[in-house]
Each structure stands twice: as structure tokens, then as C-alpha cells.
Design a protein around this motif. Structure first.
Motif, PDB file in Angstrom:
ATOM      1  N   UNK A   1       0.867  -1.184   0.000  1.00 49.08           N
ATOM      2  CA  UNK A   1       0.000   0.000   0.000  1.00 49.08           C
ATOM      3  C   UNK A   1       0.898   1.227   0.000  1.00 49.08           C
ATOM      4  N   UNK A   2       0.618   2.177  -0.873  1.00 46.17           N
ATOM      5  CA  UNK A   2       1.408   3.402  -0.913  1.00 46.17           C
ATOM      6  C   UNK A   2       1.189   4.230   0.347  1.00 46.17           C
ATOM      7  N   UNK A   3       2.267   4.821   0.833  1.00 48.60           N
ATOM      8  CA  UNK A   3       2.171   5.695   2.008  1.00 48.60           C
ATOM      9  C   UNK A   3       1.702   7.070   1.550  1.00 48.60           C
TER      10      UNK A   3
ATOM     11  N   UNK B   1       1.431   5.081  11.227  1.00 51.89           N
ATOM     12  CA  UNK B   1       1.950   3.777  10.809  1.00 51.89           C
ATOM     13  C   UNK B   1       2.022   2.782  11.961  1.00 51.89           C
ATOM     14  N   UNK B   2       2.549   3.208  13.105  1.00 52.91           N
ATOM     15  CA  UNK B   2       2.698   2.290  14.244  1.00 52.91           C
ATOM     16  C   UNK B   2       1.350   1.755  14.701  1.00 52.91           C
TER      17      UNK B   2
ATOM     18  N   UNK C   1      11.113   1.381   0.828  1.00 49.38           N
ATOM     19  CA  UNK C   1      11.275   2.517  -0.091  1.00 49.38           C
ATOM     20  C   UNK C   1      10.539   2.299  -1.405  1.00 49.38           C
ATOM     21  N   UNK C   2      10.278   1.059  -1.759  1.00 54.38           N
ATOM     22  CA  UNK C   2       9.646   0.727  -3.040  1.00 54.38           C
ATOM     23  C   UNK C   2       8.992  -0.642  -2.924  1.00 54.38           C
TER      24      UNK C   2
ATOM     25  N   UNK D   1       6.191   2.886   0.657  1.00 59.22           N
ATOM     26  CA  UNK D   1       5.121   1.881   0.669  1.00 59.22           C
ATOM     27  C   UNK D   1       5.185   1.038   1.940  1.00 59.22           C
ATOM     28  N   UNK D   2       4.066   0.358   2.211  1.00 60.33           N
ATOM     29  CA  UNK D   2       3.986  -0.604   3.318  1.00 60.33           C
ATOM     30  C   UNK D   2       3.691  -1.971   2.722  1.00 60.33           C
ATOM     31  N   UNK D   3       4.443  -2.983   3.166  1.00 60.90           N
ATOM     32  CA  UNK D   3       4.166  -4.354   2.767  1.00 60.90           C
ATOM     33  C   UNK D   3       3.481  -5.085   3.926  1.00 60.90           C
TER      34      UNK D   3
END
Length: 774
Positions: free
Chosen positions: A448-450, A458-459, A478-479, A598-600
Motif C-alpha cells: 500500500x502506498x504511504x 503507521x505504528x 522505499x519501493x 510503501x507498506x508491505x
């Protein structure tokens, strides 16, 4: 034509398929070469590129520092204007309760003066002058305002900055490489503090428009030493201009020389389409000359009556042109029927532009070419009969070892063999790359894009996903794992050769990247900021990086990047970050002091995928309510890497199938005619005791001989062409003997079935009927 209905239908069918393919491919090629050709000043617009000698090779790339455009405009009077084009970015546009997330870019204020994107509303000379001005496309304007006039309307971007709409662009045509729904002014980027003057950060595209009359070659020599004056880190790097009108088709360079790009695919597909038309013409030639005995009496009578050879040539060419014209009408119907499907297949919006004079010139030209080519040999062959030879029946040497008809069959099936081999090779290469181990686990993994409030929350988002057993692990990066957005040759380590400029991939993760991605750990450990706070300045490297850096004991080694010391805490097996067709590059995964986009999320398997997505959306909506929940599956993103090759495989497969069909149409017609001509012989042989199988074999072998010769001719050519193609990949197959064996078997079976049908039909005919007919 009426007398020989079956031969006429075979000729028309073969020619119409060939013409339809050529017209379809010509429409597609015309679309591809039209990319960005609508700009009024395209001949004076150039893309600013760089070249540098790295490890003995000249590297070429088109990204530049942000400061370069202003320097070029200031220092070189030959340049009329320069504009910068930022990478595609996504923003949330909101006006009142309406919110739309869309993508666009940031450009210089003169962008619309250099490029010919017409404004429906607004003044292109002033539309991007203000810091808070925005130009949007007609499609985005309709989504935001329906039918209201958008000019002067105020909207928010990302719920922070307010912008006034100063222009509405006509929707971008499909034949442009520019993709945006909005344009923001460069002054906004300056205001946000993103306009650094670092010459080593090549991150945007720069275009230069030369003044009228400027000699491009002379100016290229003048500008090449630009970096010597300003770039202290890379003074030997060469700056040069590349014609903007060539960027779509020619994007690949080897050792500083333009080698191709999309133009290679266009040439291959165009060549195959042309070859298919040639095969259809060969069918016409073979079927026309096969009827030589029937036409011989006509030729003899005409010559005795005083006809000159040139009269007969024009007669036979006229017949050929008539059949080609009928075939062209059928071909147009085929094109109209399949064009929508062909457009969807090529992912383009193709159409028949019947108002274009060039289109009709091409169609008339291809009809004339086909008619003349198909009819040339039959016309010369048939018109050359001598009346005396006709009466003596010595004009036709049907049993000669080499005849033009046999040569044409060899040519036809040699091409078919090359295409079948090409199809099998492309498929084998595709399977090898698709079966390649990516080095990480793609299942149940999304990114998901930040954006919006995700970063500050985020936390909380991460803790809820883990606490609710929705996810087994979460990490910021970062990507996406399927892409590499950053690389550099400025990494340094102990013992590095100062002249070593090997590119190293830069990836960033905060915690648990190995666990989340399912990477294979060789030595060391994963990032863990709770237990090891110093992991924020730690790195994990891959095997290729260990090899490059020469580390015998990697753990604890120091790698310098961007003025920081990063200590190695782990080594992972190589995994595919970018192209699965190439070798894995050295990679450094930096810790939490890096940057994140991004978040994985690795989903738990105790819930269904739909349940996990629904619960994840609820959490993200609570902490980032203004933005839509937008996610991407890693496995689907990875599969997209094969789309281009898959399309090429499908297209070549279709063209190969059509080639075989056209070739077999001709073979079927020849076999039918030869069986008719040998009716008496077959009847006599059967009366004398010949079996059906013997007669069938006798008739079939005459056609299989030239096909076997076609194997001998086609296989070396197929091996040469496909080896050249495979050389474009570093991760590739080697040509195997069984590919040629399968090709030979397929062609032999298809040809045998085609000929055997007519052979068996002739062999089982009652001999009494055959002799009575005589």
C-alpha cells in the motif's frame, strides 16, 4: 474462375488472409510510429541525455539533475527554452465532499509552450505561472465538476495545499508517452523545498527546444562538456541531446550507440506480416501454374491466332489483379470484424482512418504489389508456351528434379518452419523465466502506498494488523518488492577500487523485511529495532553485493552511502527486484534512517483473503479516512513483468498459425490438382493390383520431398535468428535439438494430413469411373 471454383476460392482465401494481416499490422505500425508526432515543434525538441564510461562500456540514460535545465537555458544562446518533467505522482484532489485520487506531474511554466497539448480553457502562456495554479484534463474536470465551468474553481490537494484551476487540457491522445491528469507548476516544487541543486541526483527528465536554424550536430559537440564546468563529482560525464521524436521507438543503447527499442518489435511483426503475404502470393503462383495443361491449349490457340506474348502477359496479370481486388474486399471485411479484438490484444485504440489519403495510397499500393507479384510468374510462365510444344505435349516437365513450383513450396515451408521454431523458443524462454525462483514469497503479500496520514499513524496501523491476526508481519519500504526505485555507484566500502562504478540497488526497510518478504537468510539476522535500536543505521546485503565488495566475513563491515556509515547485520540470497530476464544486481537494504514510500503486509492464512482485505481496509479507513484504500498484490505485480513477452508470444503464435493455414491451402490445392491430372494413371495402377496405401504413398511423397528440403533450409536460419534474439537476455535458455524435432514433426504431420486427404480420395475412386472419364 467459375470453371475452377475450388482453385478460385483457395486463391481468394489465401490472398485475403494475407492482405488482412498486412492491413491490420500496418494500422498498428502507423499508430506506434505516430507517438508524439503531433507536437508542432517536434523537430526542434530534444531530450537531454547522459553518457559515461563505466567498466569499459559507455552507459546512456535520460534522467538528469533538476538544476540542469536552468543552466542549459542560461549558458547556451542556441536554446530557445528548456522544461523539466517530474516523475508521475499521485495526489488526492478534493472540492467540497467530492474526493478523487489521480496522477499527474510537476513541470516548468513553459511546458505547454514547448509541447502541443491544446487547452480547451485558459491561456497556455500563463496557466502555470502561479505557485498555486493547476491545469487539469477534460476527463478530470468532468469528474470533479460535471458540466460546471472549472476555471477559477479552488480545490485542495492532499488536504493541505489550495490550488486554483487555470486551465483545462483536451484529454491526452493515446499515442503519447506523456501520461498525466494534471500539471502543477515547478514553483510549487520549489516552495515545498524539493528543488535541490545536487548534480549527482539524476531524477527528472529535461527537454530542450532549440532555436530555428540551429545545427543540431554542432550544438551537440558544444554541450557535451557541460558537466566539466558544474559537476565536480562526475566531470567526465557527457551531456548530449537526443531527438524527442525518436524516444518512443528507440530507447535502447549499447556502448553509447542507439541499438533499437520498440522499433525492433515493429520490424519483426511487420516483416512476418509481409512474409505471410508473400506466402499467399506463392500459393497463387503454384495454383496458377499447376493448371498449365488446361491453359496451354488456350495459349496455343491465341498465339496461332496472332496474339503476341505481351498481350498474354497483360491478360494473365489482369486475371491476377481481378482476383486480388476481390480478395482485398474480403480482406476489408475481415479487418472490420477483427479490428476491435486486435485493438484489445495490442492494448491500443486502433481504427480504420478512411479519410486519410495515405491510408488509401497504401491500400492501393499493396493491392497492386500483391496482384503483380502473385501474377508475374504465372503470366511469364503461361505466356511462354510454344504452340509446337503444346501439340507435342513436351512443354511441361512435371517430373523434373527441380521445378519453380517445388522451389516455391520449399520457400513457403522454410518460412513456416522458422516461425514454428520461433514460437516454441519464445514459449520455452517464457516458461524458464516464469519458473525462475524469485527469491521471496509472493503469496498473501500486498503493498500500500504511504499517503495522507498513513506515515504518522503507521505504528497504530501496524499494531492493529498484527494484534487482530490479520497479518503475520508488516514493514515499511522505499519501493515495492517488484521494483527498484533507487540505485547508485557512489557506495563505498573498505578496499573499493575508486574507478569501480558498478550500480548497486538501494532498497530501504524498517523492520522484519526478511520475515515479511520471505527472503532466504544466509547469515546474520533481520532488522529488529526493539531489540537493536542501532538497526536504523544497519544494512542487509545480497550475495551479489558480497561478491562485488569482496567481503569474506560480511557481518560488521561498514558501507558508506550519502555521507552515512551503515553496518552489515545480515546476508540474504539473491532475489529478483527488477527484471527476471537479467542477472540479479548487487543490493543494499538500508535500515530505518532511509526513506519510505510503501507498506508491505503479509496476510495470515487463518482468514480468507477477502476477510483479510476487508479488515485491513477498515483499519486504514480509520487512520487515513480521506484517502481510498488502494492496494496491489505482489504476485500480480510480478506477473506483469512478463506481459510484453507474453503479447509477443501470442502475436507470433497467431501469425505462425495463419502462415501454416495459408501454406496448407496451397498444398491442398496442388494435391487436388495433381490427383485430378493422374486420374487415368491411378485407375490403371489399381486394375494392375496396386493397393490404396501404395497409391496414397505414391501421391503423398511427391509433396513431402520439398518439405524435407525446407527443413534443411529452414532450421539453420531459425537457429541463427532465435540465438540472436536470446542474446538480448542474460537469463535465458539454450537452443535445444528437440525444439527443431517438434517443429519438423508438426509441419510434417500437418502437411501429410493435408496431402493425404486428396491422395486417399483419389486412391479409393472406382477405376472404372476413372477410365470411363478418359
Amino acid at each position: 474462375m467459375i470453371k475452377n471454383k475450388s482453385f478460385s476460392l483457395l486463391n481468394i482465401a489465401g490472398l485475403s488472409i494475407g492482405l488482412a494481416i498486412v492491413i491490420l499490422v500496418a494500422i498498428w505500425i502507423s499508430f506506434e510510429v505516430s507517438y508524439d508526432q503531433f507536437h508542432e515543434n517536434k523537430t526542434r525538441i530534444y531530450e537531454v541525455n547522459n553518457q559515461e564510461l563505466v567498466d569499459g562500456d559507455i552507459w546512456t540514460w535520460n534522467s538528469t539533475p533538476k538544476i540542469m535545465a536552468s543552466v542549459i537555458k542560461k549558458d547556451y544562446p542556441e536554446v530557445e527554452n528548456t522544461v523539466r518533467y517530474f516523475d508521475e505522482i499521485s495526489f488526492l484532489f478534493s472540492i467540497g465532499d467530492k474526493k478523487i485520487k489521480t496522477s499527474g506531474t510537476i513541470v516548468d511554466e513553459d511546458f505547454l509552450k514547448v509541447f502541443s497539448f491544446p487547452l480547451l480553457e485558459g491561456d497556455k502562456t500563463r496557466a502555470l505561472n502561479g505557485v498555486n495554479s493547476v491545469v487539469i484534463t477534460q476527463d478530470l474536470a468532468n469528474k470533479l465538476f460535471d458540466k460546471d465551468n472549472p476555471i477559477g474553481q479552488v480545490l485542495k490537494i492532499d488536504n493541505t495545499d489550495t490550488f486554483t484551476i487555470t486551465g483545462v487540457l483536451k484529454d491526452l491522445p493515446q499515442n503519447t508517452d506523456f501520461k498525466f491528469d494534471f500539471l502543477l507548476p515547478w514553483s510549487y516544487l520549489v516552495q515545498k523545498g524539493w528543488n535541490e541543486v545536487n548534480w549527482s541526483n539524476n531524477c527528472i527528465t529535461t527537454y530542450a527546444k532549440l532555436k530555428a536554424g540551429v545545427d543540431y550536430s554542432r550544438f551537440s559537440n558544444k554541450i557535451k562538456n557541460l558537466r566539466k564546468k558544474y559537476d565536480k563529482a562526475s566531470p567526465e560525464m557527457v551531456t548530449y541531446l537526443y531527438p524527442f521524436s525518436r524516444t518512443h521507438l528507440y530507447s535502447e543503447f549499447e556502448n553509447g550507440v542507439e541499438t533499437g527499442g520498440k522499433i525492433d518489435t515493429i520490424r519483426i511483426i511487420g516483416f512476418i506480416a509481409f512474409i505471410i503475404l508473400i506466402i499467399a502470393c506463392i500459393n497463387f503462383m503454384n495454383l496458377s501454374t499447376a493448371q498449365s495443361e488446361k491453359r496451354s491449349k488456350e495459349v496455343g490457340i491465341r498465339k496461332v491466332a496472332g496474339a503476341k506474348r505481351n498481350m498474354l502477359v497483360f491478360q494473365f496479370l489482369g486475371e491476377s489483379m481481378l482476383i486480388t481486388f476481390i480478395a482485398a474486399i474480403v480482406a476489408f471485411l475481415i479487418v472490420l470484424l477483427v479490428l476491435p479484438s486486435f485493438s484489445a490484444f495490442t492494448n491500443t485504440s486502433l481504427s480504420l482512418n478512411v479519410s486519410n489519403n495515405w491510408f488509401w495510397l497504401f491500400v492501393i499500393g499493396i493491392i497492386l504489389f500483391t496482384g503483380l507479384l502473385a501474377g508475374s510468374y504465372p503470366a511469364l510462365y503461361l505466356s511462354g508456351f510454344k504452340p509446337s510444344s503444346i501439340l507435342k505435349k513436351t512443354f511441361n516437365k512435371v517430373n523434373a528434379l527441380i521445378t519453380p513450383r517445388k522451389v516455391l513450396v520449399v520457400v513457403q515451408f522454410s518460412i513456416a518452419i522458422i516461425l514454428v521454431t520461433a514460437t516454441l523458443t519464445i514459449r520455452q524462454q517464457m516458461e524458464k523465466v516464469q519458473n525462475r525462483q524469485s527469491g521471496y514469497s509472493k503469496d498473501n503479500l500486498v503493498y500500500i502506498n504511504i499517503e495522507g496520514d498513513i506515515e504518522k499513524n503507521y505504528s497504530l496501523i501496524k499494531n492493529e494488523l498484527l494484534a487482530a491476526n490479520i497479518a503475520t508481519s508488516v514493514t515499511k519500504t522505499s519501493a515495492p518488492l517488484t521494483e527498484g526505485w533507487s540505485n547508485s555507484w557512489d557506495f563505498t566500502w573498505k578496499g573499493k577500487d575508486p574507478n569501480n562504478k558498478t550500480l548497486v540497488q538501494r532498497f530501504v526497510a524498517d523492520e522484519a523485511i526478511i520475515k515479511t518478504a520471505g527472503l532466504k537468510l544466509i547469515t546474520g539476522r533481520d532488522f529488529d529495532l526493539n531489540m537493536y535500536p542501532t538497526d536504523s543505521s544497519a544494512v542487509i546485503i545480497n550475495e551479489a553485493a558480497v561478491k562485488l565488495m569482496g567481503f569474506k566475513t560480511p557481518i560488521g563491515q561498514i558501507i558508506k552511502d550519502n555521507g552515512m556509515d551503515w553496518h552489515v547485520i545480515g546476508v540474504v540470497k539473491d532475489f529478483v527486484l527488477q527484471s527476471p530476464f537479467q542477472d540479479v544486481a548487487p543490493m543494499v537494504i538500508e535500515g530505518a534512517k532511509g526513506f519510505f514510500n510503501v507498506i508491505h503486509v503479509k496476510f495470515a492464512t487463518i482468514h480468507t483473503l477477502s476477510e483479510n482485505l476487508s479488515k485491513t481496509e477498515t483499519i486504514f479507513k480509520r487512520f487515513n479516512s480521506e484517502y481510498p484504500f488502494d492496494y496491489q498484490f505482489i504476485d500480480k505485480a510480478y506477473a506483469k513483468k512478463f506481459d510484453d513477452l507474453k503479447k509477443m508470444e501470442n502475436l507470433v503464435s497467431i501469425l505462425t498459425l495463419l502462415t501454416i493455414i495459408i501454406s496448407c491451402l496451397g498444398l491442398f490445392g496442388l494435391a487436388s490438382y495433381m490427383a485430378q491430372n493422374r486420374t487415368k494413371e491411378i485407375g490403371v495402377r489399381k486394375i494392375l493390383g496396386a493397393s490404396i496405401s501404395h497409391i496414397s504413398y505414391l501421391l503423398t511423397k511427391e509433396f513431402l520431398k520439398p518439405i524435407i528440403v525446407a527443413f534443411i533450409v529452414g532450421f539453420p536460419l531459425a537457429w541463427h535468428f532465435m540465438n540472436r534474439w536470446l542474446e538480448t537476455f542474460t537469463y535465458r535458455i539454450t537452443m535445444s535439438w528437440w525444439v527443431f524435432a517438434i517443429s519438423a514433426f508438426l509441419i510434417l504431420c500437418i502437411a501429410s494430413v493435408t496431402v493425404s486427404y486428396q491422395s486417399m480420395k483419389a486412391a479409393i475412386t472406382n477405376p472404372a469411373n476413372s477410365l470411363r472419364a478418359e
